[in-house]
Design a protein around this motif. Structure first.
Motif, PDB file in Angstrom:
ATOM      1  N   LEU A  35      48.096 112.364  27.866  1.00  0.00           N
ATOM      2  CA  LEU A  35      49.136 112.845  28.783  1.00  0.00           C
ATOM      3  C   LEU A  35      50.512 112.913  28.109  1.00  0.00           C
ATOM      4  CD1 LEU A  35      48.211 111.079  32.160  1.00  0.00           C
ATOM      5  CD2 LEU A  35      47.778 113.450  31.492  1.00  0.00           C
ATOM      6  N   ARG A  36      50.519 113.172  26.803  1.00  0.00           N
ATOM      7  CA  ARG A  36      51.753 113.300  26.019  1.00  0.00           C
ATOM      8  C   ARG A  36      52.578 112.008  26.034  1.00  0.00           C
ATOM      9  NH1 ARG A  36      51.031 118.226  23.252  1.00  0.00           N
ATOM     10  NH2 ARG A  36      50.383 119.819  24.730  1.00  0.00           N
ATOM     11  N   ARG A  37      51.906 110.882  26.259  1.00  0.00           N
ATOM     12  CA  ARG A  37      52.647 109.618  26.209  1.00  0.00           C
ATOM     13  C   ARG A  37      53.039 109.319  24.757  1.00  0.00           C
ATOM     14  NH1 ARG A  37      54.886 109.497  30.441  1.00  0.00           N
ATOM     15  NH2 ARG A  37      54.286 111.680  30.234  1.00  0.00           N
ATOM     16  N   LYS A  38      54.009 108.482  24.591  1.00  0.00           N
ATOM     17  CA  LYS A  38      54.478 108.123  23.260  1.00  0.00           C
ATOM     18  C   LYS A  38      53.444 107.269  22.531  1.00  0.00           C
ATOM     19  CE  LYS A  38      58.316 105.849  20.810  1.00  0.00           C
ATOM     20  NZ  LYS A  38      58.665 107.015  19.972  1.00  0.00           N
ATOM     21  N   TYR A  39      53.115 107.653  21.320  1.00  0.00           N
ATOM     22  CA  TYR A  39      52.280 106.822  20.466  1.00  0.00           C
ATOM     23  C   TYR A  39      53.118 105.671  19.929  1.00  0.00           C
ATOM     24  CZ  TYR A  39      47.893 109.440  19.658  1.00  0.00           C
ATOM     25  OH  TYR A  39      46.657 110.020  19.770  1.00  0.00           O
ATOM     26  N   THR A  40      52.665 104.446  20.137  1.00  0.00           N
ATOM     27  CA  THR A  40      53.406 103.305  19.604  1.00  0.00           C
ATOM     28  C   THR A  40      52.504 102.086  19.525  1.00  0.00           C
ATOM     29  OG1 THR A  40      55.333 101.858  19.903  1.00  0.00           O
ATOM     30  CG2 THR A  40      54.259 102.646  21.904  1.00  0.00           C
ATOM     31  N   THR A  44      56.357  96.164  23.580  1.00  0.00           N
ATOM     32  CA  THR A  44      57.507  95.624  24.296  1.00  0.00           C
ATOM     33  C   THR A  44      57.852  96.507  25.488  1.00  0.00           C
ATOM     34  OG1 THR A  44      58.393  94.747  22.216  1.00  0.00           O
ATOM     35  CG2 THR A  44      59.905  94.898  24.087  1.00  0.00           C
ATOM     36  N   GLY A  45      57.845  95.907  26.677  1.00  0.00           N
ATOM     37  CA  GLY A  45      58.210  96.644  27.877  1.00  0.00           C
ATOM     38  C   GLY A  45      57.147  97.591  28.397  1.00  0.00           C
ATOM     39  N   VAL A  46      55.972  97.632  27.780  1.00  0.00           N
ATOM     40  CA  VAL A  46      54.906  98.541  28.212  1.00  0.00           C
ATOM     41  C   VAL A  46      54.185  97.948  29.425  1.00  0.00           C
ATOM     42  CG1 VAL A  46      52.685  99.555  27.573  1.00  0.00           C
ATOM     43  CG2 VAL A  46      54.575  99.545  25.932  1.00  0.00           C
ATOM     44  N   ASP A  47      54.014  98.772  30.467  1.00  0.00           N
ATOM     45  CA  ASP A  47      53.270  98.352  31.655  1.00  0.00           C
ATOM     46  C   ASP A  47      51.776  98.620  31.509  1.00  0.00           C
ATOM     47  OD1 ASP A  47      55.573  97.562  33.252  1.00  0.00           O
ATOM     48  OD2 ASP A  47      56.044  99.698  33.384  1.00  0.00           O
ATOM     49  N   ILE A  48      51.444  99.791  30.962  1.00  0.00           N
ATOM     50  CA  ILE A  48      50.043 100.177  30.793  1.00  0.00           C
ATOM     51  C   ILE A  48      49.876 100.793  29.405  1.00  0.00           C
ATOM     52  CG2 ILE A  48      48.104 101.493  31.716  1.00  0.00           C
ATOM     53  CD1 ILE A  48      49.683 101.739  34.366  1.00  0.00           C
ATOM     54  N   ALA A  49      48.905 100.299  28.665  1.00  0.00           N
ATOM     55  CA  ALA A  49      48.605 100.832  27.337  1.00  0.00           C
ATOM     56  C   ALA A  49      47.278 101.578  27.379  1.00  0.00           C
ATOM     57  CB  ALA A  49      48.550  99.712  26.306  1.00  0.00           C
ATOM     58  N   VAL A  50      47.311 102.844  26.985  1.00  0.00           N
ATOM     59  CA  VAL A  50      46.089 103.627  26.857  1.00  0.00           C
ATOM     60  C   VAL A  50      45.607 103.490  25.420  1.00  0.00           C
ATOM     61  CG1 VAL A  50      45.057 105.925  27.014  1.00  0.00           C
ATOM     62  CG2 VAL A  50      46.890 105.260  28.597  1.00  0.00           C
ATOM     63  N   THR A  51      44.330 103.169  25.256  1.00  0.00           N
ATOM     64  CA  THR A  51      43.811 102.986  23.905  1.00  0.00           C
ATOM     65  C   THR A  51      42.411 103.563  23.788  1.00  0.00           C
ATOM     66  OG1 THR A  51      43.500 101.349  22.123  1.00  0.00           O
ATOM     67  CG2 THR A  51      42.841 100.691  24.345  1.00  0.00           C
ATOM     68  N   GLY A  52      42.072 104.036  22.610  1.00  0.00           N
ATOM     69  CA  GLY A  52      40.756 104.617  22.386  1.00  0.00           C
ATOM     70  C   GLY A  52      39.847 103.687  21.609  1.00  0.00           C
ATOM     71  N   VAL A  53      38.542 103.774  21.909  1.00  0.00           N
ATOM     72  CA  VAL A  53      37.543 102.981  21.187  1.00  0.00           C
ATOM     73  C   VAL A  53      36.439 103.943  20.732  1.00  0.00           C
ATOM     74  CG1 VAL A  53      35.949 101.032  21.263  1.00  0.00           C
ATOM     75  CG2 VAL A  53      38.080 100.942  22.568  1.00  0.00           C
ATOM     76  N   PHE A  95      56.431 103.952  35.674  1.00  0.00           N
ATOM     77  CA  PHE A  95      55.943 102.881  34.804  1.00  0.00           C
ATOM     78  C   PHE A  95      55.967 103.296  33.338  1.00  0.00           C
ATOM     79  CE2 PHE A  95      54.149 102.086  38.973  1.00  0.00           C
ATOM     80  CZ  PHE A  95      54.461 100.739  39.153  1.00  0.00           C
ATOM     81  N   ALA A  96      56.176 102.312  32.492  1.00  0.00           N
ATOM     82  CA  ALA A  96      56.198 102.545  31.055  1.00  0.00           C
ATOM     83  C   ALA A  96      54.764 102.588  30.536  1.00  0.00           C
ATOM     84  CB  ALA A  96      56.990 101.440  30.363  1.00  0.00           C
ATOM     85  N   ILE A  97      54.335 103.774  30.152  1.00  0.00           N
ATOM     86  CA  ILE A  97      52.955 103.983  29.710  1.00  0.00           C
ATOM     87  C   ILE A  97      52.977 104.474  28.272  1.00  0.00           C
ATOM     88  CG2 ILE A  97      50.797 105.210  30.139  1.00  0.00           C
ATOM     89  CD1 ILE A  97      51.768 105.573  33.061  1.00  0.00           C
ATOM     90  N   ALA A  98      52.235 103.806  27.413  1.00  0.00           N
ATOM     91  CA  ALA A  98      52.192 104.175  26.005  1.00  0.00           C
ATOM     92  C   ALA A  98      50.760 104.463  25.580  1.00  0.00           C
ATOM     93  CB  ALA A  98      52.760 103.043  25.149  1.00  0.00           C
TER      94      ALA A  98
END
Length: 321
Positions: A35-40, A44-53, A95-98
């Motif tokens: 969803l064009r979220r920032k890669y990081t 710090t300050g992230v509410d939800i982290a999207v990650t791939g496995v 929400f802060a989503i990365a």
């Protein structure tokens, strides 16, 4: 940001500074984060982290789910940059989503994979964020659940699937995508009495005490009745939502490792996921997207929408906290 910004913005996955808000850029270009979220890697300050496995060692027949995270991210760029449809709030703006990127692991040492994944998710949880995981074969949910149970205690499982994945297997070190929830119940990290599996349509005599709402019941009673039953079973307990894309009928998601006819429709699923607002969800995943078996990309599109709904369910819970 507004629509005209698409004329001058690109690669917002790397160039944007804020973790909140929409990203207007050309759908056919740019870095394809979820969803064009920032890669990081900075939580710090992230509410939800999207990650791939990107893991698919344990598929029954069709390999390729290691390519699922990449395909889901790409498919997510097809969604409108506006607020997810049907919700009364915009999870992307509130929400802060990365995009936390993918799990790194040594594919030559498969036995080390589960611990690596548990530690990866634990890092996210320890930072105060929730995780939304893009898989990968369904085994990945077991190491993820270990991290969640360590934080929340025995957790309730909400599983959308064609299969129960509770076939007996007492070798806890075996990596198998059809036995991991047997192990999760046996090891005490999932509470079966307050867990529910939806869309089931394969025979397994021992469901380990997990409540079953099979596909026929969903078709006959409808999405709203199904959601009411799910909420009654879950109560207000912390729960984890796992969505195997083969919960959908192959007509809607042909690109999966284990397609089974008679499944849920995308319309039924969209209604149920949105109406689940209010459950005490702590995290979730979408698994078994196998792009090589769907040249249309429809399966990855479905996976991207499911992940977006999980984001919104998490945001709804966080708003109510």
């Amino acid at each position: 940001m507004a629509l005209e910004d698409a004329a001058k913005q690109m690669d917002m996955a790397f160039t944007r500074e804020d973790l909140k808000g929409p990203s207007y850029e050309l759908t056919f270009g740019g870095a394809t984060s979820f969803l064009r979220r920032k890669y990081t890697k900075d939580l710090t300050g992230v509410d939800i982290a999207v990650t791939g496995v990107p893991f698919d060692q344990a598929v029954t027949n069709r390999p390729g789910t290691r390519l699922g995270p990449r395909a889901i991210r790409e498919a997510s760029t097809l969604q409108a940059p506006d607020a997810p449809y049907g919700w009364d709030f915009d999870v992307l703006s509130e929400f802060a989503i990365a995009d936390y990127g993918d799990l790194a692991f040594d594919y030559g040492h498969v036995s080390q994979f589960p611990a690596a994944l548990t530690a990866h998710i634990k890092t996210i949880l320890d930072a105060g964020a929730a995780s939304v995981v893009l898989g990968g074969d369904h085994y990945i949910s077991f190491p993820i659940l270990k991290a969640y149970a360590e934080k929340y205690g025995p957790i309730s499982l909400l599983q959308f699937d064609a299969h129960t994945d509770t076939w007996a297997d007492d070798d806890m070190d075996r990596i198998d995508h059809g036995t991991m929830f047997y192990k999760a119940v046996k090891s005490g990290i999932v509470d079966p009495a307050t867990s529910v599996q939806v869309g089931i349509r394969t025979t397994n005599e021992d469901t380990m005490g997990v409540n079953i709402i099979d596909a026929r019941e969903v078709h006959e009673k409808g999405p709203q009745a199904t959601v009411a039953k799910i909420k009654e079973i879950l109560g207000d307990r912390p729960c984890y939502l796992t969505f195997d894309i083969d919960a959908l009928d192959p007509a809607f998601a042909p690109g999966t490792g284990t397609p089974v006819w008679g499944g849920l429709t995308s319309a039924q699923t969209s209604i149920m996921l949105r109406d689940l607002a209010g459950i005490n969800i702590m995290g979730g995943d979408v698994v078994e997207v196998s792009p090589p078996f769907d040249t249309t990309g429809a399966t990855a599109i479905a996976g991207a929408h499911v992940a977006t709904e999980i984001l919104s369910l998490l945001g709804h819970r966080m708003r109510m906290a």
